[in-house]
Motif scaffolding. Structure first.
Motif, mmCIF file in Angstrom:
data_model
loop_
_atom_site.group_PDB
_atom_site.id
_atom_site.type_symbol
_atom_site.label_atom_id
_atom_site.label_comp_id
_atom_site.label_asym_id
_atom_site.label_seq_id
_atom_site.Cartn_x
_atom_site.Cartn_y
_atom_site.Cartn_z
ATOM 1 N N GLU A 249 0.813 -1.209 0.000
ATOM 2 C CA GLU A 249 0.000 0.000 0.000
ATOM 3 C C GLU A 249 0.853 1.268 0.000
ATOM 4 N N VAL A 250 2.060 1.172 0.586
ATOM 5 C CA VAL A 250 2.950 2.342 0.691
ATOM 6 C C VAL A 250 4.271 1.975 0.010
ATOM 7 N N PRO A 251 4.301 1.932 -1.317
ATOM 8 C CA PRO A 251 5.462 1.404 -2.051
ATOM 9 C C PRO A 251 6.721 2.254 -1.948
ATOM 10 N N ASP A 252 6.598 3.516 -1.505
ATOM 11 C CA ASP A 252 7.799 4.350 -1.395
ATOM 12 C C ASP A 252 8.773 3.816 -0.354
ATOM 13 N N LEU A 253 8.308 2.991 0.571
ATOM 14 C CA LEU A 253 9.197 2.412 1.579
ATOM 15 C C LEU A 253 9.791 1.084 1.116
ATOM 16 N N GLY A 260 18.763 8.743 -6.042
ATOM 17 C CA GLY A 260 17.327 8.904 -6.246
ATOM 18 C C GLY A 260 16.575 7.682 -5.746
ATOM 19 N N LEU A 261 15.263 7.818 -5.656
ATOM 20 C CA LEU A 261 14.411 6.740 -5.155
ATOM 21 C C LEU A 261 14.111 5.735 -6.257
ATOM 22 N N HIS A 262 14.294 4.444 -5.948
ATOM 23 C CA HIS A 262 14.003 3.373 -6.901
ATOM 24 C C HIS A 262 13.056 2.382 -6.226
ATOM 25 N N ARG A 263 11.789 2.436 -6.605
ATOM 26 C CA ARG A 263 10.811 1.509 -6.049
ATOM 27 C C ARG A 263 11.055 0.112 -6.617
ATOM 28 N N LYS A 264 10.815 -0.899 -5.781
ATOM 29 C CA LYS A 264 11.035 -2.282 -6.176
ATOM 30 C C LYS A 264 9.711 -2.970 -6.493
ATOM 31 N N ALA A 374 12.045 3.369 11.262
ATOM 32 C CA ALA A 374 13.128 4.275 10.895
ATOM 33 C C ALA A 374 13.119 4.369 9.378
ATOM 34 N N ALA A 375 13.075 5.576 8.853
ATOM 35 C CA ALA A 375 12.991 5.756 7.399
ATOM 36 C C ALA A 375 13.946 6.854 6.942
ATOM 37 N N ASP A 376 14.268 6.805 5.664
ATOM 38 C CA ASP A 376 15.206 7.733 5.035
ATOM 39 C C ASP A 376 14.456 8.993 4.613
ATOM 40 N N HIS A 377 14.848 10.151 5.204
ATOM 41 C CA HIS A 377 14.125 11.388 4.933
ATOM 42 C C HIS A 377 14.345 11.901 3.512
ATOM 43 N N ARG A 378 15.348 11.386 2.802
ATOM 44 C CA ARG A 378 15.521 11.747 1.403
ATOM 45 C C ARG A 378 14.447 11.109 0.534
ATOM 46 N N ALA A 379 13.977 9.933 0.975
ATOM 47 C CA ALA A 379 13.046 9.146 0.163
ATOM 48 C C ALA A 379 11.590 9.369 0.543
ATOM 49 N N ILE A 384 4.199 9.878 5.002
ATOM 50 C CA ILE A 384 4.254 8.564 4.359
ATOM 51 C C ILE A 384 4.532 7.483 5.399
ATOM 52 N N GLY A 385 5.472 7.758 6.329
ATOM 53 C CA GLY A 385 5.764 6.792 7.387
ATOM 54 C C GLY A 385 4.546 6.507 8.249
ATOM 55 N N SER A 386 3.763 7.529 8.552
ATOM 56 C CA SER A 386 2.549 7.350 9.359
ATOM 57 C C SER A 386 1.516 6.520 8.617
#
Length: 402
Positions: A249-253, A260-264, A374-379, A384-386
């Motif tokens: 549901e939250v693919p950015d993580l 840069g951000l690379h979604r898997k 714990a998440a990367d604030h660049r990404a 989004i974390g919430s």
């Protein structure tokens, strides 16, 4: 032509030692086949191939230690031709990192019979440790060389005392396989290097949420009611599946940060395992989103003993997209993780314990767990974390839908 390279098995890995080739020249390789054994600080790792083709040429010898990214072999996929000269000089030049001294010789000389016996460095090492007479063995490796599986077969078949002609003329000793693997200090140094990089380079932000585990624990209890002990579920399998659903549901993580951000596309959850000798290792539960809770439990039961015996595969160490650290029973209430680069998030589960919990104006005692992200604030950011923690909590309240 495919250039098969020394894989990167984690942010802490800079080089690896090619211990043994497991395939022969001219052999057709299928996706998922084990092509070689590589030794790193995490132990002896089975290296897989992920494309099909015929093994055309070895570019690195057994026993050589080479940097990550070095081309180890050429695999002919039938699509294009590449000769050794077309591989860049940096990739095929002799590495500056020198091979381990006791693994240099690939051919062992039998001076008594005047014969030369081909044997891989790893096979010779195991044979010497277990006093195996290699002159009595028939090799199944390339050009009839003796390889690890030949020695292991000899060890499994011979369970009686043997004579040590060189050192103990009249003494016998029962053959036993000595455990091998990295030392506790080496493992901790590898972990420390990765975590230092994480702490130094990644701008972490932390979120925390307490979650009611009563419905999940009741579901696990009901599922285990008529099962034999060996097939019972543990709460961690439910946690992993719920994390996988939340990541969907939250693919950015479920991503990496590499310029840069690379979604898997796949959700491969790394699961932190503590080793008896000290240190940790983080193998991946591949395609966690498509596995059932039972299948995740089966994977856990398979992967933990292999991790502690240092018998993991390269895909299990290199393909994690997100990590879980779980304190488990009798541990701390909370755990705040450090992101394993290049991933962008890690979730920590404290001990599931009975605590006062208020819901809809009613106070009761329920099994709860403190969950941290714990998440990367660049990404990503706190919003989004919430969303991720809210989705995770929602799935834990509906375990029957996992």
């Amino acid at each position: 032509m495919i250039k098969f390279q020394m894989p990167n098995l984690g942010a802490d890995m800079e080089a690896g030692t090619l211990v043994e080739w497991r395939k022969q020249l001219g052999e057709f390789l299928h996706r998922g086949d084990i092509i070689a054994d590589v030794e790193t600080q995490k132990g002896l790792i089975e290296i897989e191939v992920f494309e099909e083709g015929t093994l055309e040429k070895f570019l690195v010898k057994e026993g050589e230690k080479v940097p990550v990214g070095t081309v180890l072999a050429l695999i002919n996929d039938g699509k294009s031709e590449v000769t050794e000269s077309t591989v860049s000089g940096e990739e095929i030049q002799k590495p500056e990192i020198h091979p381990i001294e006791d693994r240099k010789e690939i051919v062992h000389e039998n001076t008594e019979l005047g014969e030369r016996i081909k044997i891989s460095p790893l096979a010779r090492k195991i044979a010497e440790e277990n006093r195996i007479d290699i002159s009595l063995l028939k090799g199944t490796g390339p050009e009839g060389s003796i390889v690890k599986k030949d020695i292991e077969k000899a060890i499994s078949e011979v369970k009686k005392p043997i004579k040590d002609a060189e050192k103990e003329a009249d003494k016998t000793k029962e053959i036993s396989v000595k455990p091998s693997g990295p030392t506790s200090d080496a493992m901790r140094m590898a972990v420390a290097a990765a975590m230092s990089k994480s702490n130094r380079e990644i701008p972490h932000y932390y979120l925390e949420k307490r979650m009611d585990m009563s419905k999940a624990m009741d579901w696990v209890k009901e599922a285990n009611k008529d099962r034999p002990v060996q097939n019972r579920l543990l709460p961690v399998a439910v946690l992993i599946k719920a994390v996988a659903k939340a990541l969907d549901e939250v693919p950015d993580l479920n991503a990496t940060w590499e310029n840069g951000l690379h979604r898997k596309n796949e959700i491969n959850i790394g699961f932190v395992i503590s080793l008896r000798s000290g240190g940790i290792v983080v193998p991946a539960i591949l395609q966690s989103d498509s596995k059932t809770v039972d299948e995740i439990m089966e994977t856990i039961n398979d992967i933990i003993p292999r991790a502690r015996a240092f018998k993991l595969r390269s895909s299990e160490l290199s393909q994690s997209t997100f990590t879980i650290t779980n304190i488990g029973e009798g541990g701390a209430d909370k755990v705040f993780g450090l992101i394993y680069p290049p991933q962008v998030g890690i979730v920590g589960f404290g001990e599931i314990s009975e605590q006062p919990f208020a819901e809809e104006g009613m106070l009761g005692i329920r099994p709860v767990v403190d969950v941290t992200l714990a998440a990367d604030h660049r990404a990503t950011d706190g919003l989004i974390g919430s969303r991720f923690l809210a989705a995770l909590n929602r799935h834990l309240q509906n375990p029957e839908e996992l």
